[in-house]
Design an enzyme around this catalytic site. Structure first.
Site, PDB file in Angstrom:
ATOM      1  CB  SER A 177      -0.966  -0.008   1.184  1.00 47.68           C
ATOM      2  OG  SER A 177      -0.279  -0.239   2.385  1.00 47.68           O
ATOM      3  CG  HIS A 205      -3.612  -0.650  -2.292  1.00 52.00           C
ATOM      4  ND1 HIS A 205      -4.123   0.628  -2.389  1.00 52.00           N
ATOM      5  CD2 HIS A 205      -3.357  -0.859  -0.980  1.00 52.00           C
ATOM      6  CE1 HIS A 205      -4.141   1.180  -1.189  1.00 52.00           C
ATOM      7  NE2 HIS A 205      -3.693   0.300  -0.312  1.00 52.00           N
ATOM      8  CE  LYS A 236      -7.475   0.956   0.548  1.00 49.85           C
ATOM      9  NZ  LYS A 236      -6.713   0.007   1.319  1.00 49.85           N
TER      10      LYS A 236
HETATM   11  C1  LIG Z   1      -6.864  -0.222   2.785  1.00 53.21           C
HETATM   12  C2  LIG Z   1      -6.303  -1.553   3.076  1.00 53.21           C
HETATM   13  C3  LIG Z   1      -6.994  -2.479   3.847  1.00 53.21           C
HETATM   14  C4  LIG Z   1      -8.269  -2.108   4.570  1.00 53.21           C
HETATM   15  O1  LIG Z   1      -9.333  -2.020   3.714  1.00 53.21           O
HETATM   16  P1  LIG Z   1     -10.566  -1.097   4.169  1.00 53.21           P
HETATM   17  O2  LIG Z   1     -11.680  -1.571   3.318  1.00 53.21           O
HETATM   18  O3  LIG Z   1     -10.167   0.301   3.900  1.00 53.21           O
HETATM   19  O4  LIG Z   1     -10.782  -1.355   5.618  1.00 53.21           O
HETATM   20  C5  LIG Z   1      -6.470  -3.740   3.981  1.00 53.21           C
HETATM   21  N1  LIG Z   1      -5.302  -4.081   3.416  1.00 53.21           N
HETATM   22  C6  LIG Z   1      -4.574  -3.198   2.686  1.00 53.21           C
HETATM   23  C7  LIG Z   1      -3.300  -3.635   2.069  1.00 53.21           C
HETATM   24  C8  LIG Z   1      -5.056  -1.908   2.509  1.00 53.21           C
HETATM   25  O5  LIG Z   1      -4.343  -1.027   1.831  1.00 53.21           O
END
Ligand SMILES: *Cc1c(COP(=O)(O)O)cnc(C)c1O
Length: 390
Positions: A177, A205, A236
Site C-alpha cells: 500500500s 490495492h 478502493k
Molecule cells: C486499505 C487496506 C486495507 C483495509 O481495507 P478497508 O476496506 O479500507 O478497511 C487492507 N489491506 C490493505 C493492504 C489496505 O491497503
C-alpha cells in the site's frame, strides 16, 4: 489524564501529529476545501467509480427499496437480498467458488486470519504488510514470523528453520500500500506449495487495478489456482465500502462460522452493497477503465523519473516520492497544498524511520494535462527543497 497531552505534544514535536481534514469530494480526483478546488493525488478511488451515475443510482434505488441500514448482523437478520447478488458476483470476478463480504477490508483481514490461524500455528508475514494483517496475526495468537520485504531467500530460510506443531500460513499484500510494488507471488506460491503452507493474499490495492479486468494479483501472474485465500476491499477501486474474502465453498463456510468480525457486527447497508455490485458490472463491461488507470500511472511515473525525482520503478498507481525525514515530507506536502495539489505525507509508524515520503496516487479519471502540470509543480517545489537528483 496527563498521558494524553504528553503523547500529543510529543507527536507534534516529532512531526508525527495527525489530524483529520474535511474535504468535499466534488468529483473523482478533485476535492473542495474552504471554497477552493484541489487536485487530489492521494485517493484510492482508483477508477473514479464513487461518482459514476450507475453506482449512485444503484445506491439510491437500494436505499428506497430496502432502507438505510441493515438492522442486524449477517447471521441474524442483516443479510438483505443484495448480498445474494454481490457474493456470487465477487466469486465470478475472482474466479473462485465462493466469496464472503465483511464490513471493511480491515475487518476481513482481522476475521479471516484469526479464524484460520491459532496458537499452534505459524504465520509467515512480509515486513511491509498492512496494519490490518499485522493485527489479524496478533489476534490469532499464532506465532508470527516476519520475513524481509519480498525477500524469497529469507522466507525460504524461515520456513525451513521454524518448528511448527500446527499449520503454516503465508500472508502478503498483493500490491503493497505504501510503495505500490507487487509481491513476488509466483515464488511465494512455490514456497507455500513446498512447505504445505496456506497462502493468503490481500488485494486491497490490486482489486480493480491489477490483472486482466482488475481481477487482482494472482490473476496478474496467472496463478489463481495457487492462492487459496484472496482478500480484497470494496472501498478502493470499487468505489463503495466493505471487504471480502474469496476462495473455496468450504473455506467460505468455515469463515462464516468462525470469523468474529463477520459474526459480531451489523451488516453493511443496502446502498453500499448495491454500489459495489454496480462497480463489478462496470468492470465486467470492458477493460477501458483499468487500462486508462494503468496509462495514467505510467505517464506520471515516467514524467517524475525523467525529471530526476526519487521515484522507484513500478506499474501500479501508487507512486512514492521518497523524501526521507518526516518534517521534510510534511513541509513539501504543505507547500504543494498551497499550490492546489493534495498528496499525503506518509510518516512513521506507517513506514520505517527515514523513509517518509509523499504517496502519490493517480486515478483513471485524471486528465493528462492536469497530471503533467502537477508533475511540473511537484518538481519545481521539490527542487526548492533541494530534493531533486536530476
Ligand atoms: C486499505 C487496506 C486495507 C483495509 O481495507 P478497508 O476496506 O479500507 O478497511 C487492507 N489491506 C490493505 C493492504 C489496505 O491497503
Amino acid at each position: 489524564m496527563q498521558f494524553l497531552s504528553e503523547f500529543l505534544e510529543q507527536a507534534k514535536a516529532c512531526d508525527l501529529y495527525r489530524r483529520t481534514v474535511t474535504c468535499d469530494p466534488v468529483a473523482p480526483g478533485h476535492v473542495r476545501i474552504n471554497g477552493q478546488t484541489y487536485l487530489l493525488l492521494a485517493s484510492n478511488n482508483y477508477l473514479g467509480l464513487t461518482h459514476h451515475p450507475e453506482l449512485q443510482q444503484a445506491a439510491v434505488k437500494a436505499t428506497l427499496t430496502y432502507g438505510t441500514g441493515s438492522g442486524g448482523s449477517r447471521l441474524t437478520t442483516g443479510t438483505h437480498p443484495l448480498f445474494d447478488e454481490l457474493e456470487p458476483a465477487l466469486a465470478r470476478f475472482k474466479g473462485t467458488e465462493a466469496a464472503l463480504v465483511f464490513n471493511t477490508g480491515y475487518m476481513a483481514n482481522l476475521g479471516v486470519i484469526s479464524a484460520l490461524a491459532g496458537p499452534d500455528d505459524v504465520i509467515f508475514s512480509d515486513e511491509w504488510n498492512h496494519a490490518s494483517i499485522i493485527d489479524g496475526c496478533r489476534l490469532s495468537r499464532a506465532q508470527t514470523v516476519i520475513y524481509r520485504h519480498a525477500d524469497m531467500a529469507d522466507l525460504h530460510g524461515l520456513l525451513q528453520g521454524t518448528v511448527c506443531r500446527g499449520k503454516r500460513l503465508i500472508v502478503t499484500d498483493g500490491v503493497f500500500s505504501m510503495d505500490g510494488d507487487i509481491a513476488p507471488l509466483p515464488a511465494i506460491a512455490d514456497l507455500a506449495e513446498k512447505y504445505h503452507a496456506l497462502l493468503i493474499v490481500d488485494d486491497a490495492h490490486a482489486t480493480g487495478v491489477l490483472g486482466p479486468g482488475g481481477q487482482g494479483t494472482a490473476a496478474h501472474f496467472g496463478i489463481k489456482h495457487k492462492v487459496q485465500v484472496q482478500i480484497g476491499t470494496l472501498s478502493k477501486a470499487l468505489g463503495a465500502e466493505g471487504g471480502f474474502v474469496a476462495g473455496s465453498k468450504e473455506l467460505i463456510e468455515y469463515i462464516k462460522n468462525k470469523a468474529r468480525s463477520f459474526i459480531f457486527s451489523t451488516a453493511l447497508a443496502p446502498a453500499t452493497i448495491a454500489a459495489a455490485l454496480a462497480a463489478l458490472r462496470q468492470l465486467s463491461a470492458g477493460p477501458d477503465m483499468v487500462n486508462k488507470l494503468s496509462e495514467n500511472a505510467n505517464y506520471v511515473r515516467s514524467l517524475l523519473q525523467a525529471a530526476g525525482m526519487p521515484v522507484p520503478g513500478g506499474v501500479t498507481p501508487i507512486i512514492p516520492i521518497m523524501v526521507g525525514e518526516a518534517g521534510a515530507a510534511v513541509r513539501l506536502a504543505d507547500e504543494l497544498y498551497k499550490q492546489g495539489i493534495i498528496i499525503t505525507a506518509i510518516r512513521p509508524p506507517t513506514v520505517p524511520c527515514g523513509t517518509s515520503r509523499l504517496r502519490l496516487t493517480v486515478i483513471a479519471a485524471h486528465e493528462r494535462d492536469e497530471l503533467r502540470q502537477a508533475v511540473e509543480t511537484i518538481t519545481a517545489r521539490a527542487r526548492q527543497f533541494g530534493m531533486v537528483v536530476g
